[in-house]
Design a protein around this motif. Sequence first.
Motif, PDB file in Angstrom:
ATOM      1  N   ARG A  45       0.810  -1.216   0.000  1.00 14.40           N
ATOM      2  CA  ARG A  45       0.000   0.000   0.000  1.00 14.40           C
ATOM      3  C   ARG A  45       0.842   1.266   0.000  1.00 14.40           C
ATOM      4  O   ARG A  45       0.323   2.366  -0.188  1.00 14.40           O
ATOM      5  CB  ARG A  45      -0.898   0.015   1.233  1.00 14.40           C
ATOM      6  CG  ARG A  45      -1.929  -1.085   1.198  1.00 14.40           C
ATOM      7  CD  ARG A  45      -2.738  -1.072   2.467  1.00 14.40           C
ATOM      8  NE  ARG A  45      -3.696  -2.145   2.476  1.00 14.40           N
ATOM      9  CZ  ARG A  45      -4.551  -2.352   3.460  1.00 14.40           C
ATOM     10  NH1 ARG A  45      -4.556  -1.553   4.520  1.00 14.40           N
ATOM     11  NH2 ARG A  45      -5.402  -3.350   3.393  1.00 14.40           N
ATOM     12  N   SER A  46       2.104   1.152   0.366  1.00 13.00           N
ATOM     13  CA  SER A  46       2.961   2.341   0.406  1.00 13.00           C
ATOM     14  C   SER A  46       4.384   1.951   0.066  1.00 13.00           C
ATOM     15  O   SER A  46       4.795   0.805   0.283  1.00 13.00           O
ATOM     16  CB  SER A  46       2.938   2.956   1.806  1.00 13.00           C
ATOM     17  OG  SER A  46       3.521   2.046   2.726  1.00 13.00           O
ATOM     18  N   ARG A  47       5.136   2.940  -0.436  1.00 11.86           N
ATOM     19  CA  ARG A  47       6.552   2.647  -0.697  1.00 11.86           C
ATOM     20  C   ARG A  47       7.322   2.540   0.617  1.00 11.86           C
ATOM     21  O   ARG A  47       8.422   2.007   0.660  1.00 11.86           O
ATOM     22  CB  ARG A  47       7.152   3.681  -1.658  1.00 11.86           C
ATOM     23  CG  ARG A  47       7.082   5.083  -1.192  1.00 11.86           C
ATOM     24  CD  ARG A  47       7.458   6.092  -2.262  1.00 11.86           C
ATOM     25  NE  ARG A  47       7.177   7.426  -1.779  1.00 11.86           N
ATOM     26  CZ  ARG A  47       7.967   8.075  -0.958  1.00 11.86           C
ATOM     27  NH1 ARG A  47       9.104   7.558  -0.583  1.00 11.86           N
ATOM     28  NH2 ARG A  47       7.628   9.269  -0.515  1.00 11.86           N
ATOM     29  N   LEU A  99      -2.050   1.637  14.683  1.00  9.65           N
ATOM     30  CA  LEU A  99      -2.765   2.848  15.140  1.00  9.65           C
ATOM     31  C   LEU A  99      -2.466   4.007  14.204  1.00  9.65           C
ATOM     32  O   LEU A  99      -1.318   4.236  13.832  1.00  9.65           O
ATOM     33  CB  LEU A  99      -2.296   3.232  16.558  1.00  9.65           C
ATOM     34  CG  LEU A  99      -2.776   4.619  17.019  1.00  9.65           C
ATOM     35  CD1 LEU A  99      -4.247   4.594  17.418  1.00  9.65           C
ATOM     36  CD2 LEU A  99      -1.931   5.164  18.146  1.00  9.65           C
ATOM     37  N   ASP A 100      -3.517   4.730  13.845  1.00  7.56           N
ATOM     38  CA  ASP A 100      -3.309   5.957  13.068  1.00  7.56           C
ATOM     39  C   ASP A 100      -4.486   6.906  13.304  1.00  7.56           C
ATOM     40  O   ASP A 100      -5.585   6.471  13.663  1.00  7.56           O
ATOM     41  CB  ASP A 100      -3.195   5.660  11.560  1.00  7.56           C
ATOM     42  CG  ASP A 100      -2.421   6.751  10.816  1.00  7.56           C
ATOM     43  OD1 ASP A 100      -1.265   6.500  10.423  1.00  7.56           O
ATOM     44  OD2 ASP A 100      -2.954   7.883  10.655  1.00  7.56           O
ATOM     45  N   LYS A 101      -4.215   8.186  13.092  1.00  9.06           N
ATOM     46  CA  LYS A 101      -5.295   9.177  13.170  1.00  9.06           C
ATOM     47  C   LYS A 101      -6.278   8.965  12.023  1.00  9.06           C
ATOM     48  O   LYS A 101      -7.431   9.347  12.099  1.00  9.06           O
ATOM     49  CB  LYS A 101      -4.692  10.580  13.074  1.00  9.06           C
ATOM     50  CG  LYS A 101      -3.916  10.977  14.302  1.00  9.06           C
ATOM     51  CD  LYS A 101      -3.804  12.475  14.419  1.00  9.06           C
ATOM     52  CE  LYS A 101      -2.516  12.955  13.822  1.00  9.06           C
ATOM     53  NZ  LYS A 101      -2.223  14.353  14.126  1.00  9.06           N
ATOM     54  N   GLY A 142      -7.072   6.790  16.010  1.00 12.20           N
ATOM     55  CA  GLY A 142      -6.961   7.772  17.083  1.00 12.20           C
ATOM     56  C   GLY A 142      -5.569   8.366  17.134  1.00 12.20           C
ATOM     57  O   GLY A 142      -4.698   8.017  16.331  1.00 12.20           O
ATOM     58  N   ASP A 143      -5.412   9.260  18.097  1.00  9.74           N
ATOM     59  CA  ASP A 143      -4.150   9.988  18.245  1.00  9.74           C
ATOM     60  C   ASP A 143      -3.295   9.297  19.310  1.00  9.74           C
ATOM     61  O   ASP A 143      -3.773   9.075  20.432  1.00  9.74           O
ATOM     62  CB  ASP A 143      -4.477  11.429  18.677  1.00  9.74           C
ATOM     63  CG  ASP A 143      -3.264  12.327  18.633  1.00  9.74           C
ATOM     64  OD1 ASP A 143      -2.126  11.820  18.810  1.00  9.74           O
ATOM     65  OD2 ASP A 143      -3.443  13.540  18.442  1.00  9.74           O
ATOM     66  N   PHE A 144      -2.067   8.998  18.951  1.00  9.01           N
ATOM     67  CA  PHE A 144      -1.165   8.330  19.895  1.00  9.01           C
ATOM     68  C   PHE A 144      -0.975   9.159  21.170  1.00  9.01           C
ATOM     69  O   PHE A 144      -0.672   8.619  22.238  1.00  9.01           O
ATOM     70  CB  PHE A 144       0.187   8.069  19.205  1.00  9.01           C
ATOM     71  CG  PHE A 144       1.236   7.552  20.126  1.00  9.01           C
ATOM     72  CD1 PHE A 144       1.084   6.332  20.766  1.00  9.01           C
ATOM     73  CD2 PHE A 144       2.382   8.291  20.380  1.00  9.01           C
ATOM     74  CE1 PHE A 144       2.049   5.854  21.646  1.00  9.01           C
ATOM     75  CE2 PHE A 144       3.356   7.821  21.252  1.00  9.01           C
ATOM     76  CZ  PHE A 144       3.186   6.594  21.888  1.00  9.01           C
ATOM     77  N   SER A 161       7.357   2.896  14.852  1.00 12.82           N
ATOM     78  CA  SER A 161       6.701   4.177  14.613  1.00 12.82           C
ATOM     79  C   SER A 161       7.237   4.815  13.339  1.00 12.82           C
ATOM     80  O   SER A 161       8.431   5.089  13.221  1.00 12.82           O
ATOM     81  CB  SER A 161       6.906   5.155  15.769  1.00 12.82           C
ATOM     82  OG  SER A 161       6.391   6.427  15.369  1.00 12.82           O
ATOM     83  N   ASP A 162       6.311   5.010  12.409  1.00 10.57           N
ATOM     84  CA  ASP A 162       6.628   5.748  11.177  1.00 10.57           C
ATOM     85  C   ASP A 162       5.818   7.048  11.198  1.00 10.57           C
ATOM     86  O   ASP A 162       5.566   7.643  10.160  1.00 10.57           O
ATOM     87  CB  ASP A 162       6.245   4.877   9.969  1.00 10.57           C
ATOM     88  CG  ASP A 162       6.913   5.320   8.680  1.00 10.57           C
ATOM     89  OD1 ASP A 162       7.952   6.010   8.743  1.00 10.57           O
ATOM     90  OD2 ASP A 162       6.392   4.980   7.595  1.00 10.57           O
ATOM     91  N   MET A 163       5.401   7.453  12.425  1.00 11.23           N
ATOM     92  CA  MET A 163       4.559   8.660  12.536  1.00 11.23           C
ATOM     93  C   MET A 163       5.326   9.887  12.060  1.00 11.23           C
ATOM     94  O   MET A 163       6.494  10.069  12.386  1.00 11.23           O
ATOM     95  CB  MET A 163       4.127   8.894  13.992  1.00 11.23           C
ATOM     96  CG  MET A 163       3.055   7.963  14.476  1.00 11.23           C
ATOM     97  SD  MET A 163       2.395   8.454  16.093  1.00 11.23           S
ATOM     98  CE  MET A 163       3.765   8.127  17.174  1.00 11.23           C
TER      99      MET A 163
HETATM  100  C1  LIG Z   1       4.494   8.209   6.666  1.00  9.37           C
HETATM  101  S1  LIG Z   1       2.871   7.810   7.167  1.00  9.37           S
HETATM  102  C2  LIG Z   1       3.047   6.124   7.656  1.00  9.37           C
HETATM  103  C3  LIG Z   1       3.135   5.137   6.528  1.00  9.37           C
HETATM  104  C4  LIG Z   1       3.020   3.689   6.987  1.00  9.37           C
HETATM  105  N1  LIG Z   1       4.170   3.287   7.765  1.00  9.37           N
HETATM  106  C5  LIG Z   1       2.854   2.725   5.865  1.00  9.37           C
HETATM  107  O1  LIG Z   1       3.768   1.941   5.596  1.00  9.37           O
HETATM  108  O2  LIG Z   1       1.808   2.717   5.215  1.00  9.37           O
HETATM  109  C6  LIG Z   1       2.738   8.647   8.695  1.00  9.37           C
HETATM  110  C7  LIG Z   1       1.420   8.471   9.419  1.00  9.37           C
HETATM  111  O3  LIG Z   1       1.552   8.938  10.772  1.00  9.37           O
HETATM  112  C8  LIG Z   1       0.257   9.300  11.200  1.00  9.37           C
HETATM  113  N2  LIG Z   1       0.337  10.100  12.448  1.00  9.37           N
HETATM  114  C9  LIG Z   1       0.963  11.277  12.641  1.00  9.37           C
HETATM  115  N3  LIG Z   1       0.793  11.709  13.905  1.00  9.37           N
HETATM  116  C10 LIG Z   1       0.051  10.755  14.548  1.00  9.37           C
HETATM  117  C11 LIG Z   1      -0.452  10.636  15.879  1.00  9.37           C
HETATM  118  N4  LIG Z   1      -0.218  11.573  16.817  1.00  9.37           N
HETATM  119  N5  LIG Z   1      -1.190   9.553  16.199  1.00  9.37           N
HETATM  120  C12 LIG Z   1      -1.436   8.596  15.253  1.00  9.37           C
HETATM  121  N6  LIG Z   1      -0.975   8.664  13.967  1.00  9.37           N
HETATM  122  C13 LIG Z   1      -0.240   9.723  13.615  1.00  9.37           C
HETATM  123  C14 LIG Z   1      -0.293  10.087  10.015  1.00  9.37           C
HETATM  124  O4  LIG Z   1      -1.699  10.139  10.058  1.00  9.37           O
HETATM  125  C15 LIG Z   1       0.250   9.258   8.832  1.00  9.37           C
HETATM  126  O5  LIG Z   1      -0.713   8.376   8.322  1.00  9.37           O
END
Ligand SMILES: C[S@@+](CC[C@H](N)C(=O)[O-])C[C@H]1O[C@@H](n2cnc3c(N)ncnc32)[C@H](O)[C@@H]1O
Length: 196
Positions: free
Chosen positions: A20-22, A69-71, A85-87, A109-111
């Motif tokens: 789904r993502s690079r 988990l993601d927003k 939700g928000d971490f 975490s990739d946030m």
């Molecule tokens: C680079 S993307 C992640 C890509 C993912 N690793 C993938 O392989 O598909 C970063 C994500 O972090 C999420 N994010 C940022 N701050 C956040 C928070 N406080 N709580 C939850 N998710 C958060 C964003 O919504 C975004 O979808």
Amino acid sequence: MDNKSYQDHFFKKAKSQGYRSRSAFKLIELNKKFKFLKNRINLLDLGSSPGGWCQVAKEKVKNGKIIGLDKKAVDKIKGINFLKGDFLDEKIRSSILSYFDSRIDVILSDMAADTTGNKSLDCIRTNQLCLQVLEFSKKVLGKNGAVISKLFMGEDFEEIKLNAKKNFKKINFFKPISSRGESRETYIHCLGLYTL
Ligand SMILES: C[S@@+](CC[C@H](N)C(=O)[O-])C[C@H]1O[C@@H](n2cnc3c(N)ncnc32)[C@H](O)[C@@H]1O
């Protein structure tokens, strides 16, 4: 290859391999280097949308528990429990903990904070998320547990390094080839909390 060409290359590769993502390739490279994805582990993936890291994790973690988990909402992946939700929200953190009946083995975490157009501010906000992940891990990570988190090379990089060194027996930084398009991005790998 310039940065844009790197991004295009990995975007096409992800599409052709059904990811789904690079970003999926970043986790593949990180795992090749640090070997943290194993059978029967409890794994938490923070910032999981659109789900590339979870797809990779699911391929490697058999009979384990995985939460993403993601927003933003994430489309289902069989065997993964997604929370929206928000971490930073305490209630979300409690939901995470009540799902795992024991300690967490791997926290990914990739946030990345939403971009504002101000690169320096964006860097600080994403690195604050990384610090929060390290703090959270002190309470929930199991023996020999690992944290792998995105961060940016910026003014607070040293603060994060010091924090990690203080709490973990081993820390390393690694920038995957697939991350080359994003010049300031790197990843920290922390292993084995001192306090346990
Ligand atoms: C680079 S993307 C992640 C890509 C993912 N690793 C993938 O392989 O598909 C970063 C994500 O972090 C999420 N994010 C940022 N701050 C956040 C928070 N406080 N709580 C939850 N998710 C958060 C964003 O919504 C975004 O979808």
